[in-house]
Design an enzyme around this catalytic site. Structure first.
Site, mmCIF file in Angstrom:
data_model
loop_
_atom_site.group_PDB
_atom_site.id
_atom_site.type_symbol
_atom_site.label_atom_id
_atom_site.label_comp_id
_atom_site.label_asym_id
_atom_site.label_seq_id
_atom_site.Cartn_x
_atom_site.Cartn_y
_atom_site.Cartn_z
ATOM 1 C CB THR A 185 -0.816 -0.117 1.165
ATOM 2 O OG1 THR A 185 -1.746 -1.292 1.454
ATOM 3 C CG2 THR A 185 -2.072 1.060 1.137
ATOM 4 C CE1 TYR A 238 1.102 -10.557 1.286
ATOM 5 C CE2 TYR A 238 2.278 -8.664 0.573
ATOM 6 C CZ TYR A 238 1.112 -9.324 0.794
ATOM 7 O OH TYR A 238 -0.093 -8.711 0.520
ATOM 8 C CE LYS A 253 0.062 -8.634 4.186
ATOM 9 N NZ LYS A 253 0.327 -7.155 3.691
#
Length: 326
Positions: A63, A150, A175
């Protein structure tokens, strides 16, 4: 080339796994009208998120347009987030690309005072499981910072690989941005069986994680990253509170009235998982975070108008939720 010996294990933060709690805040990176980094606006955005109740700050991640930041901009943003947090909540920084660059960014994050790292998938290539394991092990060995790996895109792991990662010094969690709950359940089982009681955290990292929050909680995964928190913390906190309280009626109202329509809007444009969040910050009158950098594009005006209407409705639903204080 100067060698960088691995820091002593005692330098690691042993308590980061315990400190990760609540809503995980992924701030956008602020850019001025000329496209340059705007650190004042970024600091205000981070400060606002922490004051609103963020459980942790993940700076310069997806993000935050990690892909679009020069190393010096990245270092400045991480340092600014650390300064704003001032120890109130942990600050983790994104890192990625190939192993050498991932280590370079990790060392910049450590110098800037970060508490940990989110290791995003390697750039472009599709590696086999032993290669992925070597990559993340090298990254974890390069600094004293704990690493969360991730899983998404070209970094998808077998249960055995994640069990090996869980045994790797410095790797503290996963994640999941893949959304394969069958695979994730097998990963959790393999780590539980193999990791000899070492703490290992999981969190839901899908683009709008609230939509699948109830399903992930069925696997015991309570942590999740909230893109909505960056522009509508009231909505994100109302949903999180409803999940924690087992308030199925409020959860359903927010899913049906806000989150599902938001995901449908997000799916109408490439890069909207980032650019819609930035547009949302602007709609709320927050710090002037600007638009996205190329190769991403800002959302179309008609989509911003839909987001504005959806936000108004979501805020009404949040205000009516139990515990909102409205």
């Amino acid at each position: 080339m100067t060698a960088h010996p691995r820091p002593a294990a005692a330098g690691r933060s042993p308590h980061l796994t315990d400190r990760l709690d609540g809503l995980l805040f992924f701030p956008v990176t602020a850019f001025a009208p000329d496209g340059a980094l705007d650190l004042d606006a970024f600091r205000a955005h981070v400060r606002g998120g922490i004051d609103a109740g963020a459980g942790a700050v993940f700076a310069c991640c997806g993000t935050g347009e990690f892909h679009a930041l020069a190393p010096e901009e990245y270092a400045a943003c991480v340092a600014a987030a650390v300064a704003e947090a001032a120890g109130r909540v942990p600050v983790l920084a994104g890192t990625g690309y190939g192993t050498a660059l991932a280590i370079h960014f990790a060392r910049l994050a450590q110098t800037a005072g970060a508490d940990g790292l989110l290791a995003m998938p390697p750039y472009l290539v599709r590696a086999d499981q032993p290669g992925l394991l070597r990559h993340y092990a090298a990254l974890a060995a390069a600094t004293a910072l704990p690493v969360i790996v991730y899983q998404r895109d070209n970094a998808v792991f077998t249960p055995d690989t994640v069990a090996a990662l869980a045994r790797t010094p410095g790797v503290i969690g996963l994640k999941d941005g893949l959304g394969d709950l069958d695979l994730l359940q097998r990963i959790i089982s393999a780590v539980r069986t193999d990791a000899a009681g070492r703490p290992f955290r999981y969190f839901n990292g899908l683009p709008t994680a609230e939509l699948t929050g109830p399903a992930y909680r069925g696997l015991g995964v309570r942590l999740y990253s909230s893109a909505v928190f960056a522009f509508a913390p009231e909505i994100a906190l109302a949903f999180h509170r409803a999940l924690d309280d087992g308030d199925d009626a409020t959860t359903a109202r927010l899913l049906d009235g806000f989150y599902r329509p938001l995901v449908e809007l997000r799916n109408e444009g490439r890069g909207y998982a980032v650019s819609l969040v930035k547009a949302g910050v602007g709609l709320r009158g927050g710090p002037p975070v600007g638009g996205v950098r190329p190769p991403l594009s800002d959302p179309r005006p008609a989509h911003v108008e839909r987001l504005a209407r959806l936000l108004d409705h979501g805020l009404e639903l949040a205000a009516d939720a139990p515990g909102s204080g409205a």
